[in-house]
Design a protein around this motif. Structure first.
Motif, mmCIF file in Angstrom:
data_model
loop_
_atom_site.group_PDB
_atom_site.id
_atom_site.type_symbol
_atom_site.label_atom_id
_atom_site.label_comp_id
_atom_site.label_asym_id
_atom_site.label_seq_id
_atom_site.Cartn_x
_atom_site.Cartn_y
_atom_site.Cartn_z
ATOM 1 N N GLY A 194 0.734 -1.190 -0.108
ATOM 2 C CA GLY A 194 -0.053 -0.027 -0.149
ATOM 3 C C GLY A 194 1.030 1.251 -0.076
ATOM 4 N N SER A 195 1.972 1.257 -0.724
ATOM 5 C CA SER A 195 2.739 2.566 -0.949
ATOM 6 C C SER A 195 3.691 2.989 0.351
ATOM 7 C CB SER A 195 2.161 3.627 -1.241
ATOM 8 O OG SER A 195 1.161 3.513 -2.320
ATOM 9 N N ARG A 196 3.436 1.905 1.416
ATOM 10 C CA ARG A 196 4.525 2.176 2.559
ATOM 11 C C ARG A 196 5.342 1.119 3.116
ATOM 12 N NH1 ARG A 196 1.578 3.109 8.366
ATOM 13 N NH2 ARG A 196 3.975 3.131 8.734
ATOM 14 N N VAL A 197 6.433 1.341 3.549
ATOM 15 C CA VAL A 197 7.179 0.211 4.012
ATOM 16 C C VAL A 197 6.638 -0.214 5.536
ATOM 17 C CG1 VAL A 197 9.550 -0.490 4.828
ATOM 18 C CG2 VAL A 197 9.309 1.035 2.814
ATOM 19 N N ILE A 198 6.301 -1.446 5.486
ATOM 20 C CA ILE A 198 5.641 -2.137 6.729
ATOM 21 C C ILE A 198 6.723 -2.982 7.623
ATOM 22 C CG2 ILE A 198 3.578 -1.934 5.701
ATOM 23 C CD1 ILE A 198 3.915 -5.155 6.119
ATOM 24 N N ARG A 255 -5.148 -4.310 2.901
ATOM 25 C CA ARG A 255 -4.609 -3.959 1.507
ATOM 26 C C ARG A 255 -4.124 -5.030 1.119
ATOM 27 N NH1 ARG A 255 -3.870 1.469 0.100
ATOM 28 N NH2 ARG A 255 -4.682 2.774 1.729
#
Lengths: 298, 298
Positions: free
Chosen positions: A194-198, A225
């Motif tokens: 979802g466009s972010r580093v988790i 997501r």
């Protein structure tokens, strides 16, 4: 064992050279040994005790000895006794020697200051010191990819399907994060969804990271997501002869289990083990595998 | 409910102001509400559905409403109906709204472009957009520490014991790593053991990070190394009014369970919840808790 044929000459492996392989876990040491053997340059394998399990039989077909990490002081002596001139360090070494279990001897005393320094470093710092130690003793370090060039990841989509447009923010975010933690010598891999580093890789390694991502799939912050990518890349200061980022068939399995849409490795600076099986698995799962150069990112 | 007394004047909370609290999980919203109430400024509490569990009864004693994340389009309307002029966002919100479950209404349509932009960001990016949205609608954001100043971590050793000399390489390494992933808006915390960072916080949060470290204690790469520290610090670009790094008694419990020797937070830019209990627990375990300014590091 293959029969000894006329040794090929090679810029990195001159006539008369003998290659030693310090073998950790995984397929890489086997691939290197087979490749050398096929070229008529029978290797010597130093099997790191406790690290080699799945491929022990295959490696044991070559000239070999087993050495515990705690007997590291004997390492150079053993290699010299077998006439080793060039050394490949291949495969994962998941342990670090326990200081309390290290056997004190003359060989150890000679390397002790370097060893103590090395053990407080991340992987990269440690390996640099170890390499310097070998080279000071007349043993040249070569990369696994210098012996088996086609294990390097190419700059291309390896699979039938490539990343979707919507995957690129994940790829970019994870690539930047993986490079950043690499610069700090912490890890080589990051996962973005979802466009972010988790999640970022620490000492648990890529398998542990992917396991964690699998567990985080239900996490509220992901809000259901889908997709996401694993990016694995070399550290900016990467010593290219050792510890290149590596993926293999089990990486694809774990990434699939974690619900990811694809795996990205840094082209020309990463190893793809058993690439036929990597591609076959990824295609079966509808995943993409991509070799990417840093310069391709905005 | 406390009785309404003459409101204190305060630079940040002028006479006639009414504070709303968007309450996530944990003790922080309760502490903010009690402090306001004691000052005679009865707050309005917006309880985020599903996030407040342990302290629901305490919060429900104040003027309150419960709102599901998916009804976020109604948020400003609800706050305005209760006369809220100033807003504190306090406590952890572990979920993100599910796009498919969001209720479409006029309020939502007005915030939708911001919301969609926000949801692709890390915590920090998301919060900046949310804050801008409130302020555009005439609601001023204030920090929990502006209302309860003594929750900010001081620049000192809080516990009987301080870090050993040998802990400083851990503190430095973890501080740099936590700042670095903060800059990328990934997490706020890092754990170092044996002078190297072994684990970084992702969306799992600090509790999840410490749980992982506990599991990694047997990892071969740690080679039985003891001690280690958790460092939690603000992002370089931290919006100081929301989402400050926070520790509480359960952080000490988890850090102890993970075998760590101490916990470091960034002084003046972190919150210590229930500090009496934090200190009592840490002292009992022989751990240190330290508030550190970045400038104190080499």
């Amino acid at each position: 064992m293959t029969t000894q044929t006329t040794p090929e000459t090679d810029e990195r492996l001159p006539a008369g050279s003998k290659v030693g392989i310090i073998a950790g876990g995984g397929m890489l040491p086997v691939e290197v040994a087979k490749s050398l053997s096929a070229k008529g340059k029978a290797p010597f394998i130093l099997i790191v005790e406790g690290e080699v399990t799945a491929h022990l039989d295959e490696l044991s077909q070559f000239e070999h000895e087993t050495l515990a990490l705690e007997r590291i002081g004997n390492l150079v002596t053993v290699l010299q006794r077998h006439g080793v001139t060039h050394l490949v360090m291949a495969g994962e070494i998941r342990r670090r020697p326990k200081l309390s279990a290290i056997k004190i001897n003359l060989g150890l005393l000679r390397v002790l200051p370097e060893l103590l320094k090395a053990l407080t470093r991340g992987d990269d710092g440690l390996l640099r010191i170890v390499i310097k130690g070998f080279e000071a003793r007349g043993i040249t370090i070569v990369g696994a990819q210098d012996i088996v060039p086609d294990i390097l990841a190419s700059q291309m989509v390896l699979t039938k399907t490539g990343p979707r447009k919507s995957d690129w923010p994940d790829i970019e975010a994870a690539f930047v994060a993986a490079k950043t933690i690499g610069r700090l010598d912490i890890g080589q891999a990051a996962v973005a969804i979802g466009s972010r580093v988790i999640a970022l890789e620490g000492i648990e390694g890529t398998a542990g990271l992917l396991d964690r991502v699998k567990g985080l799939r239900g996490h509220g912050r992901l809000a259901g997501r889908q997709r996401g990518v694993l990016v694995k890349c070399a550290k900016p200061q990467q010593e290219l002869r050792v510890d290149l980022p590596t993926i293999g068939p089990e990486t694809i399995e774990s990434a699939h289990a974690a619900g990811l849409a694809g795996v990205v490795v840094e082209a020309n600076r990463s190893i793809v083990l058993d690439s036929a099986s990597v591609i076959e698995k990824a295609d079966r799962y509808g995943m993409f595998v991509l070799g990417l150069r840093r310069e391709e990112l905005p």
